[in-house]
Design a protein around this motif. Structure first.
Motif, mmCIF file in Angstrom:
data_model
loop_
_atom_site.group_PDB
_atom_site.id
_atom_site.type_symbol
_atom_site.label_atom_id
_atom_site.label_comp_id
_atom_site.label_asym_id
_atom_site.label_seq_id
_atom_site.Cartn_x
_atom_site.Cartn_y
_atom_site.Cartn_z
ATOM 1 N N MET A 1 67.570 0.555 17.409
ATOM 2 C CA MET A 1 66.158 0.821 16.983
ATOM 3 C C MET A 1 66.561 1.268 15.162
ATOM 4 S SD MET A 1 63.284 3.433 17.758
ATOM 5 C CE MET A 1 61.677 3.666 16.212
ATOM 6 N N THR A 2 66.194 0.444 14.302
ATOM 7 C CA THR A 2 66.177 0.685 12.954
ATOM 8 C C THR A 2 64.756 1.164 12.433
ATOM 9 O OG1 THR A 2 67.077 -0.160 10.972
ATOM 10 C CG2 THR A 2 65.538 -1.642 12.016
ATOM 11 N N SER A 3 65.131 2.140 11.371
ATOM 12 C CA SER A 3 63.864 2.940 10.876
ATOM 13 C C SER A 3 63.647 2.280 9.493
ATOM 14 C CB SER A 3 64.114 4.209 10.910
ATOM 15 O OG SER A 3 64.577 5.042 11.998
ATOM 16 N N THR A 4 64.230 1.511 9.067
ATOM 17 C CA THR A 4 63.961 0.727 7.649
ATOM 18 C C THR A 4 63.474 -0.702 7.810
ATOM 19 O OG1 THR A 4 65.918 2.102 7.007
ATOM 20 C CG2 THR A 4 65.115 0.571 5.540
ATOM 21 N N PRO A 5 62.176 -0.937 7.587
ATOM 22 C CA PRO A 5 61.679 -2.275 7.759
ATOM 23 C C PRO A 5 62.220 -3.061 6.706
ATOM 24 C CG PRO A 5 60.143 -0.881 6.827
ATOM 25 C CD PRO A 5 61.214 0.109 7.126
ATOM 26 N N THR A 22 64.121 -8.070 4.467
ATOM 27 C CA THR A 22 63.892 -7.261 5.847
ATOM 28 C C THR A 22 65.275 -6.904 6.588
ATOM 29 O OG1 THR A 22 63.781 -8.873 7.525
ATOM 30 C CG2 THR A 22 61.904 -8.581 6.025
ATOM 31 N N VAL A 23 65.225 -5.899 7.316
ATOM 32 C CA VAL A 23 66.482 -5.257 7.839
ATOM 33 C C VAL A 23 66.702 -6.358 8.974
ATOM 34 C CG1 VAL A 23 67.258 -3.541 9.594
ATOM 35 C CG2 VAL A 23 65.861 -3.089 7.388
ATOM 36 N N ASP A 24 65.668 -6.931 9.465
ATOM 37 C CA ASP A 24 66.108 -7.876 10.776
ATOM 38 C C ASP A 24 67.011 -9.156 10.068
ATOM 39 O OD1 ASP A 24 64.920 -6.329 12.706
ATOM 40 O OD2 ASP A 24 62.978 -7.546 12.794
ATOM 41 N N ASP A 25 66.407 -9.602 8.769
ATOM 42 C CA ASP A 25 67.052 -10.704 8.319
ATOM 43 C C ASP A 25 68.507 -10.274 7.783
ATOM 44 O OD1 ASP A 25 64.990 -12.098 8.795
ATOM 45 O OD2 ASP A 25 64.101 -11.948 6.488
ATOM 46 N N TYR A 26 68.603 -9.161 7.331
ATOM 47 C CA TYR A 26 70.012 -8.519 6.738
ATOM 48 C C TYR A 26 70.916 -8.554 7.956
ATOM 49 C CZ TYR A 26 73.411 -5.600 4.571
ATOM 50 O OH TYR A 26 74.747 -4.998 3.986
ATOM 51 N N LEU A 27 70.440 -8.172 9.225
ATOM 52 C CA LEU A 27 71.218 -7.706 10.139
ATOM 53 C C LEU A 27 71.447 -9.342 10.925
ATOM 54 C CD1 LEU A 27 69.838 -4.737 11.955
ATOM 55 C CD2 LEU A 27 71.850 -4.850 10.516
ATOM 56 N N ASP A 404 84.491 -5.148 15.084
ATOM 57 C CA ASP A 404 84.919 -6.313 14.082
ATOM 58 C C ASP A 404 84.366 -6.024 12.816
ATOM 59 O OD1 ASP A 404 86.381 -7.998 16.461
ATOM 60 O OD2 ASP A 404 84.083 -8.586 17.035
ATOM 61 N N ASP A 405 83.985 -4.969 12.687
ATOM 62 C CA ASP A 405 83.373 -4.375 11.291
ATOM 63 C C ASP A 405 82.078 -5.329 10.786
ATOM 64 O OD1 ASP A 405 85.393 -2.906 10.685
ATOM 65 O OD2 ASP A 405 86.913 -4.341 9.888
ATOM 66 N N ARG A 406 81.368 -5.787 11.892
ATOM 67 C CA ARG A 406 80.033 -6.394 11.539
ATOM 68 C C ARG A 406 78.934 -5.144 11.418
ATOM 69 N NH1 ARG A 406 80.436 -11.122 15.922
ATOM 70 N NH2 ARG A 406 80.885 -8.924 17.131
ATOM 71 N N ILE A 407 78.012 -5.509 10.590
ATOM 72 C CA ILE A 407 77.019 -4.588 10.354
ATOM 73 C C ILE A 407 76.007 -4.690 11.287
ATOM 74 C CG2 ILE A 407 75.337 -3.614 8.870
ATOM 75 C CD1 ILE A 407 77.079 -4.360 6.370
ATOM 76 N N VAL A 408 75.698 -3.925 12.462
ATOM 77 C CA VAL A 408 74.972 -4.298 13.520
ATOM 78 C C VAL A 408 73.551 -3.380 13.526
ATOM 79 C CG1 VAL A 408 76.768 -5.005 14.967
ATOM 80 C CG2 VAL A 408 75.971 -2.597 15.132
ATOM 81 N N ASP A 409 73.550 -2.487 12.505
ATOM 82 C CA ASP A 409 72.288 -1.478 12.613
ATOM 83 C C ASP A 409 72.395 -0.765 11.258
ATOM 84 O OD1 ASP A 409 69.844 -0.659 13.001
ATOM 85 O OD2 ASP A 409 70.575 0.494 14.847
ATOM 86 N N LEU A 410 71.334 -0.187 10.683
ATOM 87 C CA LEU A 410 71.207 0.512 9.387
ATOM 88 C C LEU A 410 70.434 1.548 9.960
ATOM 89 C CD1 LEU A 410 70.157 -2.074 6.738
ATOM 90 C CD2 LEU A 410 72.452 -1.236 7.282
ATOM 91 N N PHE A 411 71.204 2.825 9.714
ATOM 92 C CA PHE A 411 70.498 4.362 10.181
ATOM 93 C C PHE A 411 69.656 4.647 8.664
ATOM 94 C CE2 PHE A 411 73.119 5.843 13.607
ATOM 95 C CZ PHE A 411 72.607 4.983 14.497
ATOM 96 N N THR A 412 68.615 5.011 8.625
ATOM 97 C CA THR A 412 67.810 5.612 7.403
ATOM 98 C C THR A 412 67.748 7.116 7.656
ATOM 99 O OG1 THR A 412 66.575 3.561 6.910
ATOM 100 C CG2 THR A 412 65.756 5.615 5.987
ATOM 101 N N CYS A 413 68.193 7.633 6.824
ATOM 102 C CA CYS A 413 68.202 9.218 6.740
ATOM 103 C C CYS A 413 66.895 9.539 6.025
ATOM 104 C CB CYS A 413 69.579 9.766 6.319
ATOM 105 S SG CYS A 413 71.054 9.150 7.394
ATOM 106 N N TYR A 414 66.081 10.622 6.409
ATOM 107 C CA TYR A 414 65.180 11.228 5.707
ATOM 108 C C TYR A 414 65.401 12.722 5.496
ATOM 109 C CZ TYR A 414 62.502 7.064 7.085
ATOM 110 O OH TYR A 414 62.273 5.507 7.367
ATOM 111 N N PHE A 415 66.143 12.916 4.342
ATOM 112 C CA PHE A 415 66.085 14.344 3.727
ATOM 113 C C PHE A 415 65.365 14.525 2.542
ATOM 114 C CE2 PHE A 415 70.143 13.452 6.246
ATOM 115 C CZ PHE A 415 70.455 14.701 6.835
#
Length: 415
Positions: A1-5, A22-27, A404-415
């Motif tokens: 589940m990614t938090s960054t649209p 979009t994150v979906d397109d990027y992934l 395999d070093d593929r980017i499978v998700d992006l975590f967004t951090c809310y500080f």
């Protein structure tokens, strides 16, 4: 589940096209660590280690009859919160009112705020959010008469909260951070809470993470048990009493000293609050994790890496990398050089023990080389980190990589 649209060129280390994506397109594009979709420095999360760590402590809690509310302030990544909840966590622990709003805004329902909150504006907002959504649950700490008064006044301003806001008496220790000093003072405060309208006593909170020895932790938990016993004898809590404890250093002692027959006899809900375990590290927590004392119960793997490029090799035995205090934690030890990927090569060379980071500036890291190691500008160095709680806050978006070093998700951090 990614938090960054959406992502674009604003994101540190992410190197998409010139337009928003979009994150979906990027992934879906199948980007990887070394294909030019990231720029340096870049902090990444290893999916396999993260998933194993989340399951390892979830299984530990199941075995020992502990509910789990992992501390979200470590990452402030809602996508990670939901992984922890999916693995069986009871809720999420947080440190500030703003963090509570982030968690609730991203679908977390149960929140334990491990601090006393005295800001009437924040308390009013929390009360209103609880009224608007009855599925939300909230606990916070109290260690002073002032805190009891301010929280009770907030409850009075929001009569739709039938019993007011629910609190845990915070028991501390001499020289530690928050918390009433001593079992007698904690029990006295519990009586004050129980006698105050518009505030509800739910139980006791403790934090042993800053103590230096296992004997000190055991002594402290003896006081915790004394407070709980006194509250139970006085009948100050209606319903099941909550007792919460636990950082990432002594969770084994939470299980051995508080869980088991004593908790069962009192009908307690015992909630563990460890947070750094999910990403672990290559530094301070290698020596501090509770699994060092109970290796048969599991182990944790470092999931965070920072990749930085050598930008200068000005003299023998010294290289400068493009990674500094704005990129890597340094409060509990400097980054640890782990591996080298030379410019123009696809091979990784282990270098742990052959180099060290004696210091960092804002955007530069000093790399002292030994054992004949030589680095040239353009080489990439992989670093482990020490102390994840001050690593995530330096990155707004953190890529998650598979084996395999593929980017499978992006975590967004809310500080």
């Amino acid at each position: 589940m990614t938090s960054t649209p959406h992502i674009d060129w604003h994101e540190k280390a992410i190197w998409p096209g010139l337009t928003e994506e979009t994150v979906d397109d990027y992934l879906a594009a199948g980007h990887s660590l070394f294909d030019g979709s990231l720029t340096w420095p870049a902090m990444i999360v290893r999916e396999a280690a993260l998933a194993a760590n989340v399951e390892t402590l979830a299984a530990f809690c199941r075995r020992h009859g502990l509910d789990f509310a992992p501390h979200g302030k470590t990452s402030m990544a809602p996508a990670l919160f939901h992984r922890q909840l999916d693995a069986g966590a009871w809720g999420i622990t947080l440190a500030t009112a703003q963090q509570v709003r982030v968690a609730w805004g991203h679908g977390v329902t149960r929140v334990l705020l491990a601090n006393e909150i005295l800001d009437p504006v924040a308390l009013d907002a929390i009360a209103q959010l609880l009224i608007e959504d009855s599925s939300r649950e909230f606990l916070c700490l109290v260690d002073s008469a002032e805190g009891v008064r301010v929280i009770a006044e907030a409850g009075a301003r929001h009569p739709l909260l039938a019993d007011g806001l629910s609190v845990l008496v915070d028991l501390g220790w001499t020289g530690g951070r928050t918390g009433v000093r001593g079992a007698d003072a904690a029990l006295a405060l519990a009586h004050v809470v129980a006698a105050t309208p518009e505030i509800r006593l739910a139980g006791v909170s403790s934090y042993e993470g800053g103590l230096k020895t296992t004997d000190a932790v055991r002594g402290y938990f003896t006081e915790v048990r004394a407070v709980v016993d006194g509250i139970a004898r006085a009948g100050l809590v209606s319903g099941r009493m909550v007792v919460t404890a636990g950082g990432s250093a002594y969770f084994d002692l939470v299980a051995s000293e508080l869980a088991g027959s004593w908790a069962t006899e009192h009908g307690l809900q015992l909630i563990l609050r460890s947070g750094a375990y999910a990403s672990h590290d290559d530094g301070v927590y290698v020596g501090k994790t509770g699994f060092n004392r109970i290796p048969e119960e599991g182990h944790l793997e470092a999931a965070l890496e920072i990749w930085a490029q050598v930008i200068s090799a000005p003299e023998p035995g010294l290289a400068i990398v493009g990674m500094g205090k704005r990129d890597a934690p340094y409060d509990e030890g400097m980054p640890i050089p782990l591996a080298l990927r030379r410019a123009g090569s696809t091979e990784l060379e282990p270098i742990r023990g052959r180099a060290e980071v004696p210091g960092m500036d804002d955007q530069h890291g000093y790399l002292r080389l030994n054992s004949g190691l030589e680095l040239r500008p353009g080489d990439l160095v992989c670093f482990g980190i020490s102390h994840p709680c001050t690593a995530f806050d330096k990155w707004r978006v953190v890529p998650v990589l598979d084996a395999d070093d593929r980017i499978v998700d992006l975590f967004t951090c809310y500080f």
